[in-house]
Design an enzyme around this catalytic site. Structure first.
Site, PDB file in Angstrom:
ATOM      1  N   GLU A 204      37.806  16.500   3.000  1.00 43.93           N
ATOM      2  CA  GLU A 204      37.134  17.733   3.409  1.00 43.93           C
ATOM      3  C   GLU A 204      38.009  18.967   3.266  1.00 43.93           C
ATOM      4  OE1 GLU A 204      36.970  14.891   5.133  1.00 43.93           O
ATOM      5  OE2 GLU A 204      34.842  14.415   5.338  1.00 43.93           O
TER       6      GLU A 204
ATOM      7  N   HIS B 161      29.815  12.520  16.070  1.00 41.29           N
ATOM      8  CA  HIS B 161      28.742  13.032  15.217  1.00 41.29           C
ATOM      9  C   HIS B 161      27.801  13.976  15.973  1.00 41.29           C
ATOM     10  CE1 HIS B 161      30.100   9.845  12.544  1.00 41.29           C
ATOM     11  NE2 HIS B 161      29.290  10.297  11.601  1.00 41.29           N
TER      12      HIS B 161
END
Lengths: 327, 364
Positions: free
Chosen positions: A60, A129
């Site tokens: 990322e 999440h």
């Protein structure tokens, strides 16, 4: 007007902008052949090829930094965070280089990038999440932050974000992708810096964003029946706040509640209420209220998860008491 | 009474290290990566650029101690062969360059005027970053300097993005003339950071036109390279990604230039990236605030003997390409240029306080 799911509205926006401008491209994990985890880039790989819809390795910080370098040299990359929470790993590139670089470079470079993906608390996805990074990124200078909440504003805001010459953090919500409504045909944009007055009212102003807009709409329906006349505003722009629209509303209602999904400490509401206090102190007839998530990692258990985030009944209760002066 | 038993003497402990783990031993074992012939004109360009780098940095030290510049200032003395050798092997204002906090000399090699660099160090409005960046954040879009990046490794993904744009314009936008190559400079310490490995992978995967230039000066502030990494030979890490890797004497500008030329040729031909490890040494501490207590005098002396500017001067005079007088004349010109940069920067205006918030947004 055509009935459109939110994820398709986003997809159409990206498709239309890519067709119009060859410098627009998408980077991210599984955005290409797989079509995106929430199908926001479905079929774009086939249409535009592997360089314009680039499947990246799971790295990322590096692919976000790559987007910065690509933007500095003439492209307009859209970075997908498969889950916005993963972009904690890209915090350095988002803060130092997307946000600060234009200023630090004395205006040498512009960074036209969009960082988009699903944020918010889903259904029992566990703490990692279920993050709300809009609060974490709020202090970074030089970035705009928007949160979409309907298929109509999703498409219009995505197109505006892609065309904007500044970095835009673009928060979708994991539970809103299948929301469906009729949206305008063809090319239209929504302003990145304008709040949406969802319902006009005179008693209490409710300020919210993203999925909480829909919780607030449920609450407002009940409050309406009880004779509480709510002005509901979807902030849309989390940075900067549309203080014109917000102040105008508070001058009318004199009461304000912020309903947010982020945690209370250091949250969006914390900054917003500080600004309201600075700008609208004399217009307020009661202390501003914050309805926020608990300051805890989101638990997996469904019942505990529901207790962690704000529910419509809490909004009803707060608005009722605020109007009655029984807080 | 017990009788003393003679115990056999233990053998001397042998140090656990690879025979090539020492920086200087590696340098000594390098084979010449020729050809390193240079024309008179090119030789003088290299000499001028390296001399400018050295004299500029010496002046920075003087100005820092005189209180004219502030913050962290990292000087490049000793490493000039890398900046000059790589950047002068590339095309100015066409190829792209990405630096670190030790960025003054890269900026000069890219062609950013000494006046603009010195002004930036003084925090003046005439600086290449308008006084907003400072020593560690020199930028010049005009000269394709992507910038000085002050966190370890964070410039590499940005450089990768510039290399991606080059390929994208050629292959996704049909611009056959798009052949720019990007050079990313960073140190040995960075080669233990994730962004280094992540970007090597992506560059090789997509055959991006980029040179990863490691300025291995043996020390990451006070952390000796051999203490920080499991395999000190950084260039060998290229093999794990299936890309070209080369080690070169970073004190020999002609060897660096030749290696860079090979790498640039591969990159322009679409053959992808190269990891180029330059064995070099910084003659000063990590920054002007570094007490520099860990590096031995013997080590410093070893590298001082390999001063890259003296080496190039020796080459140019030995091969009859330039006379000692000519080189002296260049040095005088450079000294004048640096003195001019200082007077320009001293006289330059401070940034306008009314513009404090300018350059946050693209429209301003």
């Amino acid at each position: 007007m055509a009935e459109t799911l939110l994820f398709n509205a986003l997809r159409d926006a990206i498709d239309e902008e890519m067709a119009k401008d060859p410098t627009v491209c998408v980077f991210g994990e599984d955005v290409g052949q797989y079509g995106g985890s929430y199908k926001v880039t479905k079929d774009l790989y086939e249409k535009y090829g592997e360089l314009r819809v680039l499947d990246t390795p799971i790295a990322e910080n590096s692919f976000t930094g790559m987007a910065v370098g690509a933007a500095m040299t003439g492209l307009r990359p859209i970075v997908e965070g498969m889950n916005m929470g993963f972009l904690l790993l890209a915090f350095n590139q988002i803060s130092n280089n997307m946000g600060m670089l234009r200023y630090t470079s004395g205006g040498n470079y512009t960074i036209p990038t969009v960082v988009r993906g699903p944020g918010g608390v889903g259904r029992q996805l566990g703490a990692e999440h279920s993050q709300r990074l809009e609060a974490y990124f709020h202090a970074v200078p030089g970035i705009k932050i928007v949160a979409v909440s309907t298929p109509t504003n999703a498409k219009g805001l995505m197109k505006a974000a892609i065309r904007d010459n500044n970095p835009v953090l673009f928060f979708e919500h994991v539970l809103l992708y299948n929301l469906s409504e009729e949206i305008p045909e063809g090319d239209y944009i929504c302003a990145l810096d304008q709040a949406d007055v969802v319902r006009e009212g005179n008693d209490v102003t409710i300020l919210t964003y993203s999925r909480m807009r829909h919780h607030c709409i449920k609450a407002v329906q009940q409050l309406e029946a009880e004779g509480v006349d709510v002005e509901l505003i979807d902030l849309i722009s989390l940075k900067p706040f549309d203080m014109d629209t917000i102040s105008r509303s508070i001058r009318k209602t004199h009461r304000v509640i912020v309903v947010e999904e982020c945690m209370k400490t250091g949250g969006i509401g914390a900054e917003l209420i500080a600004l309201i206090t600075e700008h609208c102190f004399d217009d307020l007839d009661a202390r501003p209220l914050r309805l926020s998530s608990q300051d805890i990692p989101t638990p997996y258990n469904g019942a505990l998860e529901n207790l962690t985030i704000i529910q419509p009944s809490q909004i009803v209760d707060a608005a009722r008491r605020l109007k009655a002066g029984t807080l | 009474m017990t009788q003393e038993i003679a115990v056999p003497a233990r053998p001397e402990a042998t140090p656990v290290s690879s025979p090539l783990s020492s920086h200087s031993e590696r340098l000594a074992s390098l084979y010449t990566a020729g050809p390193t012939a240079v024309s008179r004109d090119d030789g003088l360009i290299l000499y001028r650029d390296m001399t400018l780098g050295r004299r500029f940095e010496d002046k920075c030290a003087e100005m820092y101690y005189r209180g004219k510049m502030f913050g962290f200032v990292h000087l490049y003395n000793g490493q000039e062969a890398v900046s000059t050798g790589v950047i002068k092997a590339m095309r100015a204002q066409h190829d792209w360059f990405c630096s670190t906090y030790r960025d003054h000399v890269h900026a000069l090699s890219c062609g950013v005027p000494a006046r603009e660099v010195m002004s930036e160090l003084f925090g003046k409005a005439t600086g290449c970053s308008k006084g907003r960046g400072g020593s560690m954040h020199l930028f010049s879009k005009e000269h394709h300097l992507l910038g000085g990046y002050a966190f370890i490794g964070e410039g590499i993904p940005v450089a990768l993005g510039a290399a991606f744009t080059s390929r994208y314009k050629r292959d996704a936008m049909g611009d056959a003339s798009s052949d720019s190559v990007t050079a990313a400079f960073f140190g040995d310490g960075t080669c233990n950071n994730g962004q280094f490995f992540e970007c090597l992978n992506m560059a090789a995967l997509w055959k991006l036109p980029i040179l990863f230039v490691v300025e291995n000066n043996k020390w990451a502030i006070g952390m000796a390279h051999d203490r920080a990494t499991s395999d000190p030979e950084i260039w060998r890490k290229a093999a794990a990604f299936g890309m070209a890797g080369e080690e070169v004497d970073g004190m020999d500008v002609l060897a660096v230039r030749a290696a860079a030329q090979r790498a640039v040729e591969r990159a322009r031909a679409g053959e992808g990236p190269t990891l180029l490890e330059c064995l070099t040494y910084r003659f000063r501490g990590h920054s002007l605030a570094d007490p520099d207590e860990l590096r031995s005098e013997a080590e410093k002396e070893f590298w001082a003997q390999r001063d890259p500017i003296k080496a190039l001067a020796g080459h140019l005079t030995a091969h009859g390409l330039a006379s000692a007088e000519e080189l002296k004349a260049i040095e005088k010109e450079i000294d004048a240029e640096v003195a001019d940069a200082v007077s320009f920067a001293l006289a330059a205006p401070e940034p306008d306080p009314a513009e404090l918030t300018r350059y946050i947004w693209a429209e301003d």
